[in-house]
Design a protein around this motif. Sequence first.
Motif, mmCIF file in Angstrom:
data_model
loop_
_atom_site.group_PDB
_atom_site.id
_atom_site.type_symbol
_atom_site.label_atom_id
_atom_site.label_comp_id
_atom_site.label_asym_id
_atom_site.label_seq_id
_atom_site.Cartn_x
_atom_site.Cartn_y
_atom_site.Cartn_z
ATOM 1 N N ALA A 208 0.834 -1.207 0.000
ATOM 2 C CA ALA A 208 0.000 0.000 0.000
ATOM 3 C C ALA A 208 0.860 1.245 0.000
ATOM 4 N N SER A 209 1.967 1.184 0.733
ATOM 5 C CA SER A 209 2.865 2.330 0.832
ATOM 6 C C SER A 209 3.488 2.679 -0.512
ATOM 7 N N ARG A 211 2.590 1.664 -3.537
ATOM 8 C CA ARG A 211 1.578 1.980 -4.553
ATOM 9 C C ARG A 211 1.161 3.446 -4.443
ATOM 10 N N ASN A 212 0.956 3.906 -3.220
ATOM 11 C CA ASN A 212 0.515 5.281 -3.009
ATOM 12 C C ASN A 212 1.607 6.295 -3.327
ATOM 13 N N LYS A 213 2.851 5.932 -3.001
ATOM 14 C CA LYS A 213 3.956 6.893 -3.114
ATOM 15 C C LYS A 213 4.680 6.834 -4.449
ATOM 16 N N PRO A 218 -1.784 5.322 -8.770
ATOM 17 C CA PRO A 218 -2.013 4.189 -7.865
ATOM 18 C C PRO A 218 -3.185 3.306 -8.276
ATOM 19 N N ASP A 219 -4.202 3.886 -8.918
ATOM 20 C CA ASP A 219 -5.380 3.111 -9.304
ATOM 21 C C ASP A 219 -5.087 2.097 -10.408
ATOM 22 N N PRO A 323 -2.165 9.130 4.073
ATOM 23 C CA PRO A 323 -2.397 8.839 2.644
ATOM 24 C C PRO A 323 -2.636 7.355 2.364
ATOM 25 N N LEU A 324 -2.105 6.456 3.232
ATOM 26 C CA LEU A 324 -2.245 5.024 2.983
ATOM 27 C C LEU A 324 -3.660 4.528 3.267
ATOM 28 N N LYS A 325 -4.281 5.107 4.296
ATOM 29 C CA LYS A 325 -5.651 4.747 4.673
ATOM 30 C C LYS A 325 -5.841 3.228 4.852
#
Length: 346
Positions: A208-209, A211-213, A218-219, A323-325
């Motif tokens: 998740a980290s 992918r977001n960063k 990210p989608d 941001p990771l949620k």
Amino acid sequence: MSMRFHPRHHIAALLIPLFALSFSAPASAGQTLDAVKQRGMLRCGVSTGVAGFSAPDAKGQWQGLDVDVCRAVAAAVLRDPSKVTFTPLNAQQRFTSLQSGQIDILSRNTTWTLTRDASIGMHVAAVTYYDGQGFLVPKKLKITSAKQLRNAQVCVQAGTTTEKNLADYARAHGIPMKPVVFDTFEGAFKAFFSGRCQAYTTDASGLASVRNKEASNPDDYVILPELISKEPLGPMVKRGDDDWLAIVKWSVFALIEAEELGITQSNIDAQRKSTDPAIQRFVGTGEDMGKLLGLDKDWAYRIVKSVGNYGEVFDRNVGAKSPLKLQRGLNRLWNQGGIVYAPPIR
């Protein structure tokens, strides 16, 4: 008058000094605490950059759940959460740095395993995040299960439980995979995003980290539903200093206990007026718990005043306010559907 020798007398004579030695204090007990106090700084080993756990922000300030654990220990021991120096370490460096005494605590999304606990001279103090290994794949491949990764090239970091778990999963399920191994965390995920591999594997929180960063969008990537391992993550200390182990362990437990007691960073000063004995012990207005750790009675108060309770640390770094949620999941308190639990401070 002569005395008859009896074997049991001889054995007893040997056991008495051994029995006495078994209750003597270890030679190194307290050495780390004394060194940290004398230095006036806690030395904390962290990752080379895992968003949400340990990574420098735009101003170069280290942030993350693992970082806050070190700040909590510094608050307890040195009365100042800023008295920490952070040393970024890759997977190969992390254990030797702790073993050699270059750092006082390793707080670096590291998994607790029997091998690490019993054979490399370290103790895991406590679990700060219950994780599991997963897979990240491009959405365009339309892969919905790890069982569809037959003959896929999978980017993975060398020298980690991640690499071993991948091999175990492939063998156990009869799914041949082709590991593409990299020395660093960054090398593995960057190769994946450049198209070198069809999948990337690490702890689900790490997926998740990155992918977001790191992903341009990210989608465009999906984390597959399977978790293929148990990954209890937590800070580690060097064996041989039980006093230091206790301090790090109970600093983590204080974060958890505070959430259970409803003590937060914003209300902890008001809690000093509480008549609840458990809260009084925690905030330092009741029975002195700090002296048992070689600390003052306000040690736990300072931890929460500095970084908040476990729920606040989680939400800010990896949870709903980050941001990771990431969902709390297993990392909820034991009385809220999770498995996070701390022994009582009493």
